[in-house]
Each structure stands twice: as structure tokens, then as C-alpha cells.
Design an enzyme around this catalytic site. Structure first.
Site, PDB file in Angstrom:
ATOM      1  N   CYS A 204       0.861  -1.183   0.000  1.00  0.00           N
ATOM      2  CA  CYS A 204       0.000   0.000   0.000  1.00  0.00           C
ATOM      3  C   CYS A 204       0.901   1.239   0.000  1.00  0.00           C
ATOM      4  O   CYS A 204       2.121   1.119  -0.119  1.00  0.00           O
ATOM      5  CB  CYS A 204      -0.977  -0.013   1.178  1.00  0.00           C
ATOM      6  SG  CYS A 204      -0.242   0.179   2.808  1.00  0.00           S
TER       7      CYS A 204
ATOM      8  N   ARG B 145      -3.039  -0.751   5.807  1.00  0.00           N
ATOM      9  CA  ARG B 145      -3.626  -1.853   5.052  1.00  0.00           C
ATOM     10  C   ARG B 145      -2.672  -3.005   4.790  1.00  0.00           C
ATOM     11  O   ARG B 145      -3.018  -4.167   5.018  1.00  0.00           O
ATOM     12  CB  ARG B 145      -4.173  -1.358   3.709  1.00  0.00           C
ATOM     13  CG  ARG B 145      -5.327  -0.405   3.834  1.00  0.00           C
ATOM     14  CD  ARG B 145      -5.683   0.205   2.512  1.00  0.00           C
ATOM     15  NE  ARG B 145      -4.602   1.081   2.063  1.00  0.00           N
ATOM     16  CZ  ARG B 145      -4.562   1.660   0.875  1.00  0.00           C
ATOM     17  NH1 ARG B 145      -5.517   1.438  -0.007  1.00  0.00           N
ATOM     18  NH2 ARG B 145      -3.573   2.451   0.555  1.00  0.00           N
TER      19      ARG B 145
ATOM     20  N   ASP C 190      -8.311   3.272   2.186  1.00  0.00           N
ATOM     21  CA  ASP C 190      -7.265   3.500   3.181  1.00  0.00           C
ATOM     22  C   ASP C 190      -7.871   3.995   4.494  1.00  0.00           C
ATOM     23  O   ASP C 190      -8.394   5.109   4.560  1.00  0.00           O
ATOM     24  CB  ASP C 190      -6.267   4.525   2.641  1.00  0.00           C
ATOM     25  CG  ASP C 190      -5.004   4.609   3.462  1.00  0.00           C
ATOM     26  OD1 ASP C 190      -5.006   4.172   4.634  1.00  0.00           O
ATOM     27  OD2 ASP C 190      -4.002   5.117   2.928  1.00  0.00           O
TER      28      ASP C 190
END
Length: 140
Positions: free
Chosen positions: A8, A14, A113
Site C-alpha cells: 500500500c 492496510r 485506506d
């Protein structure tokens, strides 16, 4: 043993969540996580992600720090899994030509996110399902 890296933007929310959720599901795959940027380089896992681990009793490395993706990672890992479509685009832009086929999206929707949304529980539920789907795929 297959090697995968979840990727990410910052590697604090994440991708480490996916890393440790997947590790909780299997020990038959080598699993790590990385960032497409160096914005969070060296920073620990976000407190919201740590809270998810504690709530759901998921073992994690409290010393885990954000690691930017390197060129060598494209050769080390069998799968580089972008957590959203922008991460996938960034990975494809960064990937050497002979490693483009190793880049995959985490799922079709993309994982929002939680750094920006604050929705860590929703992120966890999506990642839990996605990791199970990846595990099924990898077993084929």
C-alpha cells in the site's frame, strides 16, 4: 514456498494488516508487506491497525516498521499485491518489464485506506475475506 508482498502507500495500515491476517491463516506462504512510497519509512504500524490485531486476537510483530518497496523485491516475491488500484498502478510503474506479471490487485473493489477513512473494522473485514480468497487461489 510462494512469497507474497502486500503493498500500500505507506505500509502502516492496510498492507501490514493484510500481512498479519494472512499469517494468521497459513504458515505455508512467505508473507511480507511494503510501501510504494517512503513517506512513512521506519514508522510503526498505525494504532488503528494495532487495535484491530488486539480486538481480533491476531498475532503481529510489534517491532514491524514501514519498508519501502525496492527493485530487488520485484525479483524476490512471486506476487506483489496492491491494496487498491492506485497501488497497482504505482507497482506497475515501478516494476521492471520482466516483473510486470507479478503485480496483482488485492481484490476487485480495492481496499479504502483507513488512514483517511478511519474505518479500520470495515478494512479488517474486507482484508479478512480477501486473504481467504488469496489463500484459496494460492492453494490451486
Amino acid at each position: 514456498m510462494k512469497k507474497i508482498a502486500f503493498v500500500c502507500l505507506g505500509n502502516i495500515c492496510r498492507s501490514p494488516m493484510a500481512e498479519f491476517v494472512m499469517k494468521s491463516l497459513t504458515d505455508q506462504v512467505h508473507i511480507e508487506s511494503r510501501a510504494t512510497s517512503n513517506w512513512e519509512h521506519g514508522n510503526p504500524i498505525h494504532r488503528g491497525t494495532r487495535q484491530i490485531f488486539q480486538t481480533h486476537h491476531i498475532a503481529y510483530d510489534a517491532n514491524k516498521r514501514s519498508i519501502p518497496l525496492s527493485r530487488a523485491d520485484f525479483y524476490e516475491f512471486d506476487y506483489l499485491i496492491g491494496m487498491d488500484q492506485q497501488n497497482v498502478r504505482d507497482l506497475l510503474e515501478m516494476a521492471p518489464a520482466d516483473c510486470q506479471s507479478k503485480v496483482f490487485p488485492f481484490d476487485q473493489e480495492g481496499v479504502p485506506d483507513p488512514y483517511y477513512t478511519g474505518r479500520f473494522e470495515a478494512t479488517y473485514l474486507q482484508i479478512q475475506k480477501g486473504c481467504q480468497d488469496w489463500l484459496h487461489f494460492l492453494k490451486k
